[in-house]
Each structure stands twice: as C-alpha cells, then as structure tokens.
Design a protein around this motif. Structure first.
Motif, PDB file in Angstrom:
ATOM      1  N   GLU A 296      -7.028  -7.164   2.475  1.00  0.00           N
ATOM      2  CA  GLU A 296      -7.275  -7.057   3.969  1.00  0.00           C
ATOM      3  C   GLU A 296      -8.579  -6.932   4.615  1.00  0.00           C
ATOM      4  OE1 GLU A 296      -3.407  -3.765   4.536  1.00  0.00           O
ATOM      5  OE2 GLU A 296      -5.423  -2.873   3.692  1.00  0.00           O
ATOM      6  N   GLY A 297      -9.509  -7.224   3.747  1.00  0.00           N
ATOM      7  CA  GLY A 297     -10.898  -7.359   4.218  1.00  0.00           C
ATOM      8  C   GLY A 297     -11.610  -6.220   4.338  1.00  0.00           C
ATOM      9  N   ASP A 298     -11.468  -5.324   3.602  1.00  0.00           N
ATOM     10  CA  ASP A 298     -12.058  -4.036   3.495  1.00  0.00           C
ATOM     11  C   ASP A 298     -12.650  -3.783   2.180  1.00  0.00           C
ATOM     12  OD1 ASP A 298     -12.747  -1.342   3.524  1.00  0.00           O
ATOM     13  OD2 ASP A 298     -10.834  -0.567   4.186  1.00  0.00           O
TER      14      ASP A 298
ATOM     15  N   GLU B  71     -15.304  -2.043   1.066  1.00  0.00           N
ATOM     16  CA  GLU B  71     -15.776  -0.686   0.845  1.00  0.00           C
ATOM     17  C   GLU B  71     -14.564   0.046   0.010  1.00  0.00           C
ATOM     18  OE1 GLU B  71     -18.503   1.030   0.974  1.00  0.00           O
ATOM     19  OE2 GLU B  71     -19.721  -0.371   2.239  1.00  0.00           O
ATOM     20  N   ALA B  72     -13.267  -0.094   0.751  1.00  0.00           N
ATOM     21  CA  ALA B  72     -12.131   0.754  -0.058  1.00  0.00           C
ATOM     22  C   ALA B  72     -11.599   0.200  -1.301  1.00  0.00           C
ATOM     23  CB  ALA B  72     -11.049   0.635   1.211  1.00  0.00           C
TER      24      ALA B  72
ATOM     25  N   ARG C 202       0.902  -1.240  -0.014  1.00  0.00           N
ATOM     26  CA  ARG C 202      -0.140   0.120  -0.013  1.00  0.00           C
ATOM     27  C   ARG C 202       0.913   1.295  -0.180  1.00  0.00           C
ATOM     28  NH1 ARG C 202      -1.648  -0.091   4.492  1.00  0.00           N
ATOM     29  NH2 ARG C 202      -3.470  -1.434   4.561  1.00  0.00           N
TER      30      ARG C 202
ATOM     31  N   ARG D 102     -22.728  -7.129  -0.548  1.00  0.00           N
ATOM     32  CA  ARG D 102     -22.690  -5.967  -0.009  1.00  0.00           C
ATOM     33  C   ARG D 102     -23.005  -4.970  -1.012  1.00  0.00           C
ATOM     34  NH1 ARG D 102     -18.765  -4.610   3.979  1.00  0.00           N
ATOM     35  NH2 ARG D 102     -18.892  -6.257   5.794  1.00  0.00           N
TER      36      ARG D 102
ATOM     37  N   TRP E  58     -17.931 -11.053  -0.089  1.00  0.00           N
ATOM     38  CA  TRP E  58     -19.103  -9.576   0.229  1.00  0.00           C
ATOM     39  C   TRP E  58     -19.893  -9.662  -0.906  1.00  0.00           C
ATOM     40  CZ3 TRP E  58     -13.465  -9.632   0.641  1.00  0.00           C
ATOM     41  CH2 TRP E  58     -13.011  -9.902   1.976  1.00  0.00           C
TER      42      TRP E  58
ATOM     43  N   ALA F  45      -6.485  -3.654  -0.491  1.00  0.00           N
ATOM     44  CA  ALA F  45      -7.808  -3.362   0.366  1.00  0.00           C
ATOM     45  C   ALA F  45      -8.647  -4.707   0.259  1.00  0.00           C
ATOM     46  CB  ALA F  45      -8.834  -2.113  -0.152  1.00  0.00           C
TER      47      ALA F  45
ATOM     48  N   CYS G 122     -21.709  -2.086  -1.779  1.00  0.00           N
ATOM     49  CA  CYS G 122     -20.636  -1.298  -2.542  1.00  0.00           C
ATOM     50  C   CYS G 122     -20.280  -2.323  -3.601  1.00  0.00           C
ATOM     51  CB  CYS G 122     -19.346  -1.359  -1.526  1.00  0.00           C
ATOM     52  SG  CYS G 122     -18.966  -2.658  -0.605  1.00  0.00           S
TER      53      CYS G 122
END
Length: 422
Positions: free
Chosen positions: A358-360, A362-363, A326, A400, A397, A355, A402
C-alpha cells in the motif's frame, strides 16, 4: 478397514514420487528407459505387482537402474532384499527427484523374525512421541529436531523387534515422529531436501501401521516441497494422493479436509495461480461449515479455523486484495494465543507486506520489527522468509530512516549468524 499388505516401501515411494497407480509407474519406467537408452528395459504391470507383493523378487540390474532413477531412492531402500542377504542399514544417496540427500532411516523388513519386545514398548514409545509433539511449540528448532530425529531412529530399530498389533502401534508412532522431523526441517529450518526424505520414511511407517489418514497428512505435507519450489504439477499429484488416502480412512474430520484445501491454496499461491488459490480457500471454508462430530486425531495439532484464516489472509495479500487481507490478518492476530509465536511471526510478516504493497513503509517496518521480536524468542525460518520478502518490497524506500533501522535489526550480529547457521 483392511490392513495393507505387500511391499509398503515401494508403494510409498511410488506414490510419493507422484505415480498414483502401478500402471503409472510402468509408464514412467518406460519413459526413463527410453531416455537412458537402456536395452531390454521393458517392465510389465504384472512385474510391478510382483514387486509390490509381500515377497518381492530382487529386480534385475537393468530394472534396478530404472527404479532408482525414477523413484530417486536406492533399490535396497524400496523393500527389496538382495539374494545375498545384505540388510545393511547404511544410507545411500538419492539418485534423482526433488531430494538430493541421503535417505537416513531405512525401515527393517516388513515381517520381523521374532517379537522380542513386549507390547508396553509400543505404548511407551508413543508416549514419548506425544511429548516431542508438545515440545515442538516451545523448544528451539535445532534442539527439538535433533532429539526427535534420534527418537525416530530408535523407533526404526525397535520396529524390527515388534510383532502383531504392537508393531502397528509402534509404526504409527514412528510415522508421527518422522512427520514431526520433516515439518521442522521444512518450515523451521528451511531444509526442503531433507524434509522430503523424511516424508518418504514417514509414509513407509504409516503403511506398516495401515494408518490411512496419517498417510494423507504426510502426503499433504510433502506437497509443500514442490509447491514452494513452483512445481505445480508435482504438488497437485501429491495432493491427489493425499485425498485418495483420506477417502480410504474410516472417517475424515471436516477440519482435515479443510487443511488439504489450505495446502492446495498455499501451493497455488506459490505457483502464481491466485484465482485457483482463492477457490481452494473457499472450499476450505465450506468444509468447516456446520457441526462435525468426527474426532480429530491427536497428532493433528498444526491446523485450526484460525490457521485457515491466516492462509486466507496470505492468499488475499498475494492476489492484491489488500483491504480484505489486512482485515483478515488483523482478526487472526487479535485471536492468536500468545504462545503461538511462530504463527504470530508469519501473520506480522504478512501485515507488513500489506503495508508495503500500500506504499506505507513506516507501517511495514513497524510490523516487521514486531515479527523480529517474535523471532528473537523462537526462531522460525518461514517467518524470516516473510520478513525478507517485505524488505525486498521496501527497496524503493531504501533511504528512509525506518528502512535503515530495519536493516540494522535484520543484519545485527545475532540475527545474521542465526540466519547463516540455518
């Protein structure tokens, strides 16, 4: 540097196929003969030397079969002139190897019968080649590819009408043109088979020009084809050939050496050899330490220290060094010029992948959306591949909001049609 002579077409095809020496080709022909069960198929080192001479004899039928099967090209595209004098320019299918497509631009005989064009023609052709090289960064890939390919075809025709140093100058510009077309086909349009054929043609033209460093650049690009397909051995062989060519050049800029290491890192990463990829990145960084007064060739416009950092960030991502990836990629993004939209798409895709890892989600979706914004301006198949990889990583996800919004953008009418057309 002494000028290369002899059958440059056969030599280029041999080295592109991964046979660094004439003896390696002899051994390969013997293996193919045994596999095919061909009788009386023995080929000696002396025979291969004759084939790569300035006046190669027309191979016997059994040897034609072996050559075509081993090198993946028809024999009349390997620098041999049939005894009945057929100089047909019709394309013939490739028989084997990485590519399974026609070789479309056979070079004319290595020694023209007469120089009918003035030297200024080579100068003007090179000027147009430089213009296409600049247009590559601004024009949509299908358009620039079509125009650059026609320019290369024109250069191939002109080559038979040139002699002396102007012929070598024209051949160098032709090699650059073919390299550009191959890069577009591989990176922008994701047509690896077509690109592989272009790289063979480009290497043949570089051989006529006796441009060793340009030959190294072509072979370095050709290593991407098997590397991205997971064929580590073939990629490594082509990189060894590229380094051999570079060693024969008058001078090698440090950044060019770094680029070859970056190609190695990319191929190792694609083949799952992450530790080796990190080692190659380290060698690339070491290569550019200090002051280098060796000028870069004008055509070497696809790599820079910033691009090396982007290679490093992708490698760190694949290895799983996410915080480091990153940080590296954000620094690249911050310093990347606005007009470098293709590279920006790739970097944004890699940041989205960080991202997601890292389990994010949304990002990840936000970065992928930025990458799609860039693709809407300038299409880049390699960038779209990065986004698709991110979407696969986001599958846990999938429900979700997003992620569904990202799907809506990925599969809207225009994006879907462009992807299918490419």
């Amino acid at each position: 540097m002494s000028r290369e002579s002899g059958n440059v077409k056969l030599k280029a095809a041999r080295q592109h196929a991964g046979y660094a020496s004439q003896q390696a080709l002899v051994d390969a022909l013997a293996r193919v003969g045994a596999e095919l069960g061909v009788a009386d198929a023995e080929v000696s080192l002396r025979q291969v030397r004759r084939w790569e001479s300035a006046t190669p004899p027309w191979p016997h039928a059994v040897h034609q079969r072996l050559l075509e099967h081993t090198l993946g090209m028809p024999v009349d595209q390997l620098g041999f002139t049939p005894p009945w004098g057929d100089h047909s320019s019709q394309a013939a299918p490739v028989r084997s190897g990485v590519a399974t497509h026609p070789v479309v631009l056979p070079l004319p005989p290595s020694t023209p019968t007469a120089a009918t064009q003035p030297a200024a023609v080579a100068v003007d052709y090179a000027a147009v080649t430089r213009a296409y090289r600049r247009l590559y960064w601004r024009v949509q890939p299908p358009l620039i590819r079509s125009a650059a390919a026609e320019h290369a075809r024109f250069g191939t025709q002109l080559l038979s009408e040139m002699g002396g140093m102007p012929r070598r100058d024209l051949a160098a510009a032709l090699a650059e043109s073919l390299l550009l077309v191959g890069r577009i086909e591989f990176f922008d349009l994701r047509q690896p088979a077509e690109a592989d054929a272009r790289f063979v043609e480009a290497l043949q033209a570089a051989g006529v020009a006796d441009e060793q460093l340009l030959g190294a650049a072509i072979l370095g690009h050709s290593a991407f084809v098997p590397g991205w397909a997971g064929d580590r051995d073939s990629a490594a062989e082509r990189l060894r050939a590229a380094r051999a060519y570079a060693r024969r050049a008058d001078a090698v800029p440090a950044l060019f050496t770094a680029w070859l290491y970056a190609v190695e890192a990319e191929c190792e990463t694609r083949c799952g050899k992450h530790r080796e990829a990190l080692r190659a990145v380290s060698h690339a960084e070491d290569a550019v330490v200090g002051v280098d007064e060796t000028p870069l060739p004008e055509w070497f416009d696809w790599f820079s220290p910033l691009r090396l950092a982007a290679f490093k960030g992708n490698t760190q991502l694949k290895v799983g060094h996410l915080p480091q990836a990153r940080q590296t990629l954000l620094q690249v993004l911050e310093n990347l010029p606005e007009e470098h939209r293709k590279q920006r798409t790739v970097v944004l895709g890699d940041l989205a992948a960080v991202a997601a890892a890292e389990g994010d989600p949304e990002a990840a979706c936000a970065r992928a959306g930025e990458a799609l914004d860039q693709l809407s301006i300038t299409w880049y198949a390699t960038g779209m591949e990065r986004i698709r990889e991110v979407r696969r990583a986001l599958e846990p996800w999938g429900d979700r909001a997003c992620v569904t919004r990202l799907d809506d953008r990925l599969y809207e009418w225009r994006t879907t049609l462009i992807a299918l057309q490419r």
